[in-house]
Design an enzyme around this catalytic site. Structure first.
Site, PDB file in Angstrom:
ATOM      1  N   LYS A 134       3.055   6.012  -3.181  1.00  0.00           N
ATOM      2  CA  LYS A 134       4.103   6.826  -3.609  1.00  0.00           C
ATOM      3  C   LYS A 134       4.145   6.675  -5.086  1.00  0.00           C
ATOM      4  O   LYS A 134       4.380   7.625  -6.029  1.00  0.00           O
ATOM      5  CB  LYS A 134       5.612   6.262  -3.228  1.00  0.00           C
ATOM      6  CG  LYS A 134       5.702   6.359  -1.641  1.00  0.00           C
ATOM      7  CD  LYS A 134       5.843   7.845  -1.383  1.00  0.00           C
ATOM      8  CE  LYS A 134       6.275   8.220   0.198  1.00  0.00           C
ATOM      9  NZ  LYS A 134       6.384   9.585   0.429  1.00  0.00           N
ATOM     10  N   PRO A 167       0.732  -1.275  -0.098  1.00  0.00           N
ATOM     11  CA  PRO A 167       0.142   0.115  -0.019  1.00  0.00           C
ATOM     12  C   PRO A 167       0.810   1.472   0.104  1.00  0.00           C
ATOM     13  O   PRO A 167       0.445   2.408  -0.570  1.00  0.00           O
ATOM     14  CB  PRO A 167      -0.825  -0.120   1.064  1.00  0.00           C
ATOM     15  CG  PRO A 167      -0.973  -1.738   1.714  1.00  0.00           C
ATOM     16  CD  PRO A 167       0.434  -2.144   1.208  1.00  0.00           C
ATOM     17  N   TYR A 168       2.043   1.162   0.519  1.00  0.00           N
ATOM     18  CA  TYR A 168       2.912   2.377   0.697  1.00  0.00           C
ATOM     19  C   TYR A 168       3.350   2.738  -0.613  1.00  0.00           C
ATOM     20  O   TYR A 168       3.494   3.650  -0.787  1.00  0.00           O
ATOM     21  CB  TYR A 168       3.796   1.989   1.617  1.00  0.00           C
ATOM     22  CG  TYR A 168       5.263   3.087   1.795  1.00  0.00           C
ATOM     23  CD1 TYR A 168       4.891   4.457   2.482  1.00  0.00           C
ATOM     24  CD2 TYR A 168       6.329   2.684   1.265  1.00  0.00           C
ATOM     25  CE1 TYR A 168       5.876   5.337   2.282  1.00  0.00           C
ATOM     26  CE2 TYR A 168       7.364   3.558   1.281  1.00  0.00           C
ATOM     27  CZ  TYR A 168       7.224   5.032   1.944  1.00  0.00           C
ATOM     28  OH  TYR A 168       8.251   5.852   1.973  1.00  0.00           O
ATOM     29  N   TYR A 169       4.024   1.645  -1.242  1.00  0.00           N
ATOM     30  CA  TYR A 169       4.530   1.633  -2.544  1.00  0.00           C
ATOM     31  C   TYR A 169       3.437   2.218  -3.437  1.00  0.00           C
ATOM     32  O   TYR A 169       3.781   2.976  -4.592  1.00  0.00           O
ATOM     33  CB  TYR A 169       5.503   0.403  -2.942  1.00  0.00           C
ATOM     34  CG  TYR A 169       6.609   0.384  -2.534  1.00  0.00           C
ATOM     35  CD1 TYR A 169       7.637   1.198  -2.857  1.00  0.00           C
ATOM     36  CD2 TYR A 169       6.781  -0.692  -1.547  1.00  0.00           C
ATOM     37  CE1 TYR A 169       8.813   0.943  -2.312  1.00  0.00           C
ATOM     38  CE2 TYR A 169       8.200  -0.795  -0.961  1.00  0.00           C
ATOM     39  CZ  TYR A 169       8.846  -0.031  -1.462  1.00  0.00           C
ATOM     40  OH  TYR A 169      10.410  -0.144  -0.808  1.00  0.00           O
TER      41      TYR A 169
END
Length: 219
Positions: free
Chosen positions: A133, A128-130
């Site tokens: 970003k 989810p973070y990637y």
């Protein structure tokens, strides 16, 4: 250059703010989300703006107005869920871009993550973070703003080495350095602000053998 640092209370953001405050060529306003952070910064003589990345774009326009550049280093942090990651790291970033466009601020430096441009390399736990970003970076590249996207490797809380390696797509072998001190990331951000070699560029960043100026000038 008047610079707004969004995420000014983060580990990288704080160092960027301090470097800009000490600079002879830049001035800084720190964008933070808590009143006590504003007071702490003002006690140090640093301009601060109390804001919320989950608020409307019109509020963010007030923060960006009068600036020459924006540095976005905000993040939801590792202790929050995927929902906050999307609201801050993705939507928050895009709203700041929209605010910059709306008030005519053209220079935008984004702190991203190593390999955010390469889906095949994303770890399952961090997906989810990637995703956040990756799509925030894409939005910035398509925004028409004069962008720089910095994608640092594993972040270290240790003194700067002042030696880096950068490339649009760094190929890292088993023996290569995969980390970089946060202080070096902050120095790269500050150096990038008015270095035209970094304009409209996105690059991975790790510790290397070149000076910051030399490495950035080869982009």
């Amino acid at each position: 250059m008047k610079v707004l640092v969004v995420g000014a209370n983060g580990k990288i953001g704080r160092q960027v703010v301090n470097m800009l405050e000490e600079s002879d060529t830049h001035s800084v306003t720190a964008f933070v989300r808590k009143e006590e952070q504003v007071e702490e910064l003002k006690q140090k003589g640093i301009e601060a703006y109390l804001g919320n990345l989950e608020g409307p774009v019109t509020d963010l326009e007030e923060a960006v107005k009068g600036m020459d550049a924006v540095v976005f280093s905000a993040g939801s942090g590792g202790s929050t869920g995927a929902d906050k990651t999307l609201l801050i790291d993705l939507d928050g970033a895009i709203k700041v871009m929209e605010a910059a466009q709306n008030v005519g601020v053209n220079r935008f430096v984004m702190v991203s993550a190593f390999g955010a441009n390469n889906r095949e390399g994303w770890s399952r736990d961090m997906r989810p973070y990637y995703v956040a970003k990756h799509y925030a970076d894409k939005a910035l590249e398509q925004s028409g703003l004069e962008y720089t996207i910095v994608r640092p490797g594993g972040l270290l809380d240790e003194p700067a080495k002042d030696k880096i390696k950068v490339a649009g797509n760094l190929e890292i072998s088993e023996s290569d350095e995969k980390t970089v001190p946060r202080e070096d990331v902050a120095k790269v951000i500050v150096t990038s602000l008015d270095n035209e070699k970094t304009y409209r560029k996105a690059f991975d960043l790790v510790t290397g053998e070149q000076s910051i100026e030399e490495a950035l000038n080869q982009l």
